[in-house]
Design a protein around this motif. Structure first.
Motif, short mmCIF file in Angstrom:
data_model
loop_
_atom_site.label_atom_id
_atom_site.label_comp_id
_atom_site.label_asym_id
_atom_site.label_seq_id
_atom_site.Cartn_x
_atom_site.Cartn_y
_atom_site.Cartn_z
N ALA A 60 0.96 -1.11 0.15
CA ALA A 60 -0.12 -0.10 0.03
C ALA A 60 0.77 1.51 -0.12
N SER A 61 0.38 2.23 -0.72
CA SER A 61 1.06 3.52 -0.42
C SER A 61 0.55 4.16 0.56
N LEU A 62 1.41 5.20 1.28
CA LEU A 62 1.07 5.74 2.50
C LEU A 62 0.38 6.96 1.84
N PRO A 63 -0.61 7.51 1.92
CA PRO A 63 -1.08 8.75 1.46
C PRO A 63 -0.71 9.99 2.50
N ARG A 64 -0.36 10.89 2.23
CA ARG A 64 -0.23 12.10 2.67
C ARG A 64 -1.68 12.03 4.02
N GLY A 65 -1.11 12.65 5.19
CA GLY A 65 -2.32 12.65 6.12
C GLY A 65 -2.61 11.47 6.88
N TRP A 66 -2.25 10.27 6.29
CA TRP A 66 -3.02 9.02 6.71
C TRP A 66 -2.99 8.98 8.30
N ARG A 67 -1.91 9.35 9.20
CA ARG A 67 -1.69 9.06 10.51
C ARG A 67 -3.05 9.98 11.00
N LEU A 68 -3.09 10.90 10.65
CA LEU A 68 -4.16 12.09 11.28
C LEU A 68 -5.74 11.39 10.83
N ALA A 69 -5.92 10.93 9.71
CA ALA A 69 -6.96 10.06 9.25
C ALA A 69 -7.05 8.93 10.02
N LEU A 70 -6.36 8.15 10.25
CA LEU A 70 -6.46 7.05 10.84
C LEU A 70 -6.82 7.25 12.70
N SER A 71 -6.29 8.44 12.87
CA SER A 71 -6.43 8.72 14.47
C SER A 71 -7.84 9.15 14.49
N ARG A 72 -8.36 9.84 13.47
CA ARG A 72 -9.64 10.35 13.68
C ARG A 72 -10.81 9.13 13.47
N GLN A 73 -10.26 8.31 12.40
CA GLN A 73 -11.24 7.03 12.02
C GLN A 73 -11.46 6.08 13.28
#
Length: 184
Positions: A60-73
């Motif tokens: 998988a590619s690591l999209p920009r902002g994925w950490r914040l998105a995962l945190s929110r999810q």
């Protein structure tokens, strides 16, 4: 047509369930029985490091902002600044190590220490962290440390290493990283 990459803002980035499952598995492997939203900052940083590795292995590619998105999810309310979150995580882990050092020295809880006792605990904590760093040319033999202290030191080292790795990634993005042979 413009060749600029399209960046999806983190607020609208929605990751697949595979990302959440990777985070849950990482937390389980770290021995965390809590929900992802309840993990302390330092354990969350370790989960994120594991998710990075897991998703890269899966291609998988690591999209920009994925950490914040995962945190929110997963329902976390962490700082939006990842650097701040890492600093807080490392500080919290250092305080855990200091609390363990204070108990080992027979001083009790950190909150009840005099300024002199706290200075002694802080000095011993710094020496313990620095002396047991496996990156040293000749690290101290920390095998006499109890199981809890070895775990705390390992987690502190992992958080510090994660911070250094991400700093290197940032420098690479800016084109400021050079190959070791360029150092000569």
């Amino acid at each position: 047509m413009s060749e600029a990459p399209v960046v999806v803002p983190a607020e609208t980035l929605s990751l697949s369930a595979e990302w959440v499952e990777a985070a849950e598995q990482a937390a389980l492997n770290l021995g965390q029985g809590k929900s992802l939203a309840e993990l302390c900052p330092e354990h969350w940083q370790l989960v994120l490091a594991s998710v990075t590795d897991r998703m890269r292995v899966r291609g998988a590619s690591l999209p920009r902002g994925w950490r914040l998105a995962l945190s929110r999810q997963v329902g976390r309310r962490d700082s939006e600044d990842p650097t701040e979150a890492r600093v807080l995580a490392i500080h919290a882990k250092r305080e855990e190590i200091a609390a363990h050092v204070a108990r080992d020295l027979g001083l009790g809880a950190l909150a009840g220490l005099s300024p002199e006792e706290r200075a002694a605990v802080d000095q011993q904590t710094a020496e313990t962290i620095e002396g047991c760093d496996p990156a040293l040319p000749e690290p101290a033999d920390c095998s006499d440390a109890d199981r809890t202290m070895r775990r705390l030191l390992s987690e502190h080292h992992a958080l510090s290493e994660l911070r250094a790795d991400e700093a290197n990634e940032l420098l690479a993005e800016r084109g400021e990283v050079f190959a070791p042979e360029d150092d000569a």
